[in-house]
Design a protein around this motif. Structure first.
Motif, PDB file in Angstrom:
ATOM      1  N   ILE A  16       0.964  -1.342  -0.043  1.00  0.00           N
ATOM      2  CA  ILE A  16      -0.389  -0.190   0.114  1.00  0.00           C
ATOM      3  C   ILE A  16       0.710   0.871  -0.205  1.00  0.00           C
ATOM      4  O   ILE A  16       2.006   1.421   1.193  1.00  0.00           O
ATOM      5  N   GLY A  17       0.627   2.171  -0.579  1.00  0.00           N
ATOM      6  CA  GLY A  17       1.929   3.073  -1.606  1.00  0.00           C
ATOM      7  C   GLY A  17       1.455   4.467  -0.516  1.00  0.00           C
ATOM      8  O   GLY A  17       0.419   3.971   0.144  1.00  0.00           O
ATOM      9  N   LYS A  18       1.609   5.763  -0.694  1.00  0.00           N
ATOM     10  CA  LYS A  18       1.218   6.203   0.028  1.00  0.00           C
ATOM     11  C   LYS A  18       0.082   7.253  -0.098  1.00  0.00           C
ATOM     12  O   LYS A  18      -0.187   8.793   0.252  1.00  0.00           O
ATOM     13  N   GLU A  19      -0.747   6.572  -1.547  1.00  0.00           N
ATOM     14  CA  GLU A  19      -1.408   7.403  -1.816  1.00  0.00           C
ATOM     15  C   GLU A  19      -2.634   6.570  -2.087  1.00  0.00           C
ATOM     16  O   GLU A  19      -3.112   6.783  -1.542  1.00  0.00           O
ATOM     17  N   GLY A  20      -2.142   5.305  -0.287  1.00  0.00           N
ATOM     18  CA  GLY A  20      -3.511   4.925  -0.539  1.00  0.00           C
ATOM     19  C   GLY A  20      -3.897   3.391  -0.752  1.00  0.00           C
ATOM     20  O   GLY A  20      -4.770   3.151  -0.886  1.00  0.00           O
ATOM     21  N   PHE A  21      -3.024   2.990  -2.626  1.00  0.00           N
ATOM     22  CA  PHE A  21      -3.528   2.347  -3.467  1.00  0.00           C
ATOM     23  C   PHE A  21      -3.049   1.034  -2.551  1.00  0.00           C
ATOM     24  O   PHE A  21      -1.933   1.001  -2.955  1.00  0.00           O
ATOM     25  N   ASP A  22      -3.625  -0.124  -2.623  1.00  0.00           N
ATOM     26  CA  ASP A  22      -2.710  -1.869  -3.229  1.00  0.00           C
ATOM     27  C   ASP A  22      -1.737  -1.719  -4.413  1.00  0.00           C
ATOM     28  O   ASP A  22      -2.913  -2.506  -5.443  1.00  0.00           O
TER      29      ASP A  22
END
Length: 80
Positions: A16-22
């Motif tokens: 899960i990146g800093k953008e909040g997406f898996d």
């Protein structure tokens, strides 16, 4: 887009990146939308860095008795 004759499976790896997406899930969705069968795509949701992705891929390959791999990446992951 087809994997026939090239690859038995595709492993997509990321966390899960800093953008909040898996990241792995997003990559799988992209490939499915391009015509790759969902059952041919293996998600590694614990690939938080390049080292973890390599270790997780080794484990996945061992469990599926796979002997070779082609790595496709982006510049960010190979600059060190």
């Amino acid at each position: 887009m087809s994997i026939e004759g090239y690859y038995k499976y595709i492993i997509v790896s990321g966390g899960i990146g800093k953008e909040g997406f898996d990241e792995a899930k997003v990559m799988k969705e992209y490939l499915v939308n391009k015509g790759i069968p969902s059952e041919k795509i293996i998600e590694d949701n614990n690939g938080y860095n390049s080292s973890m992705t390599a270790q997780n891929t080794r484990d996945i390959m061992t469990s599926l008795n796979l002997e070779s791999v082609m790595v496709i990446t982006q510049y960010f992951h190979i600059t060190t």
